[in-house]
Design an enzyme around this catalytic site. Structure first.
Site, PDB file in Angstrom:
ATOM      1  N   SER A 124      29.218 -67.428  12.657  1.00  0.00           N
ATOM      2  CA  SER A 124      30.434 -66.641  12.460  1.00  0.00           C
ATOM      3  C   SER A 124      31.472 -66.999  13.508  1.00  0.00           C
ATOM      4  O   SER A 124      31.138 -67.362  14.645  1.00  0.00           O
ATOM      5  CB  SER A 124      30.093 -65.153  12.562  1.00  0.00           C
ATOM      6  OG  SER A 124      31.254 -64.358  12.706  1.00  0.00           O
ATOM      7  N   TYR A 150      27.162 -57.688  16.655  1.00  0.00           N
ATOM      8  CA  TYR A 150      27.032 -58.665  15.571  1.00  0.00           C
ATOM      9  C   TYR A 150      27.385 -60.062  16.072  1.00  0.00           C
ATOM     10  O   TYR A 150      26.637 -61.024  15.872  1.00  0.00           O
ATOM     11  CB  TYR A 150      27.941 -58.287  14.400  1.00  0.00           C
ATOM     12  CG  TYR A 150      28.116 -59.405  13.401  1.00  0.00           C
ATOM     13  CD1 TYR A 150      27.094 -59.733  12.518  1.00  0.00           C
ATOM     14  CD2 TYR A 150      29.300 -60.141  13.353  1.00  0.00           C
ATOM     15  CE1 TYR A 150      27.243 -60.773  11.617  1.00  0.00           C
ATOM     16  CE2 TYR A 150      29.448 -61.179  12.450  1.00  0.00           C
ATOM     17  CZ  TYR A 150      28.427 -61.493  11.580  1.00  0.00           C
ATOM     18  OH  TYR A 150      28.579 -62.525  10.695  1.00  0.00           O
ATOM     19  N   LYS A 154      24.907 -63.525  16.632  1.00  0.00           N
ATOM     20  CA  LYS A 154      25.156 -64.866  16.102  1.00  0.00           C
ATOM     21  C   LYS A 154      25.178 -65.899  17.236  1.00  0.00           C
ATOM     22  O   LYS A 154      24.616 -66.999  17.104  1.00  0.00           O
ATOM     23  CB  LYS A 154      26.472 -64.890  15.332  1.00  0.00           C
ATOM     24  CG  LYS A 154      26.438 -64.116  14.026  1.00  0.00           C
ATOM     25  CD  LYS A 154      25.469 -64.721  13.032  1.00  0.00           C
ATOM     26  CE  LYS A 154      25.566 -64.069  11.664  1.00  0.00           C
ATOM     27  NZ  LYS A 154      24.621 -64.642  10.683  1.00  0.00           N
TER      28      LYS A 154
END
Length: 337
Positions: A124, A150, A154
């Site tokens: 991402s 989040y 990643k």
């Protein structure tokens, strides 16, 4: 090539499954269906005329995954499984770290046991944190003030893959840093069907347009952007899906990261206006407080993917709005409705 598509029943997964099949690959889907349903794969089969093997399994459980995948051969893995809502990750960090990191560790362990040496990982643009220079290139520092769990999950997964590859040189891995996927397959048969309240902008806009929600909440209007709302690089999901195929087919030794984006930024209000123009429906909205974990602007420099993978995003934001509406208007309550 027979490809294990982890998280293959989800939004990006279903479109990637279709793209893989259209490029002559065989698809094996493993998904726990926590935020997806079998209907998406059944529709992929109907669109493609191919049969897709589906295994229901939670990849964060190693022993269960070993059992579930026993007897199923595959040549490569595309790893899309995981939790993906930025805002939710700030509220449920333990869940996000456990799910997103454990699934990667377990897949890598199973790949090593079975000598499967090809991996494409769904990363991402959030790994770049708060951008210092736009557009973002792959050599921009990773972990620069990442604002949410989040994004950290990643970035940690990227480092895990690099460390595993250093100890296992036969592994070839591609890290695909997505910007903001939008749209749907132009048939209107597969699209984004989030559980509960959508955390992404376009499905929320589409649900307002179809009447499922009263109005859109725009999170913040005092960012340092032209209209004060957040700016993102919105990439059509079919362009994104084709980026996975290109990454798989050009995969080489070592670990390489690529941005998948358009190189063009659009604000929240730009997207709302584009959707209104594409479908002819006014989208009521209100300005509310900014969300924790959001950054003002994130736009890709996708030139490396073009140079090395031969991939370029070809679809516009207007295309994405049109295709999203084709999906939403044909499936007002999502799959199975």
């Amino acid at each position: 090539m027979r490809v294990l598509l982890a998280g293959g029943a989800g939004y990006i997964g279903a479109h990637t499954a279709l793209a893989l099949i259209e490029h002559g690959h065989e698809v094996l889907v493993v998904d726990d269906f926590s935020n997806s349903c079998i209907d998406s794969i059944q529709r992929v089969e109907a669109l493609s005329g191919a049969t897709v093997t589906v295994i229901e399994n939670d990849l964060s459980n190693l022993e269960a995954s070993r059992v579930a995948l026993a007897g199923h051969d595959f040549d490569a893995v595309i790893h899309l499984a995981g939790l993906k809502a930025v805002g939710e990750s700030t509220e449920q960090p333990i869940r996000y770290y456990r799910t997103n990191i454990d699934s990667t560790l377990n897949l890598l362990e199973i790949m090593r046991e079975r000598a499967v040496t090809k991996l494409v990982f769904s990363s991402s643009a959030t790994v770049y944190g708060t951008p210092e220079l736009l557009p973002l290139r792959e050599d921009h520092p990773v972990g620069n003030n990442i604002t949410n769990p989040y994004g950290w999950s990643k970035a940690m997964n990227e480092q895990i893959i690099r460390d595993v590859q250093a100890a296992w040189p036969e592994l070839g891995a591609v890290l695909l840093r997505y910007f903001n996927p939008v749209g749907a397959h132009p048939s209107g048969q597969i699209g984004e069907d989030p559980s509960g309240v959508p955390s992404n902008l376009m499905p929320y806009v589409a649900q307002v347009a179809i009447g499922r929600r009263e109005r859109l909440s725009v999170f913040g209007n005092d960012y340092p952007t032209d209209d004060g709302t957040g700016v993102r690089d919105y990439i059509h999901v079919m362009d994104l899906a084709e980026g996975h195929v290109a990454a798989l087919e050009h995969l080489r030794d070592g670990v390489t990261a690529y941005n998948l984006g358009t190189g063009r930024g659009s604000s929240v209000l730009d997207l709302v206006s584009a959707f209104e123009q594409a479908v002819g429906i006014a989208i009521p909205y209100e300005i509310v407080a900014a969300r924790a974990g959001d950054v003002a602007e994130a736009v890709a420099d996708p030139s490396l993917a073009h140079a090395e993978l031969g991939w370029t995003a070809t679809r516009s934001l207007a295309d994405a709005c049109r295709d999203s509406w084709a999906w939403q208007s044909s499936n007002p309550n999502g799959y199975g409705a």
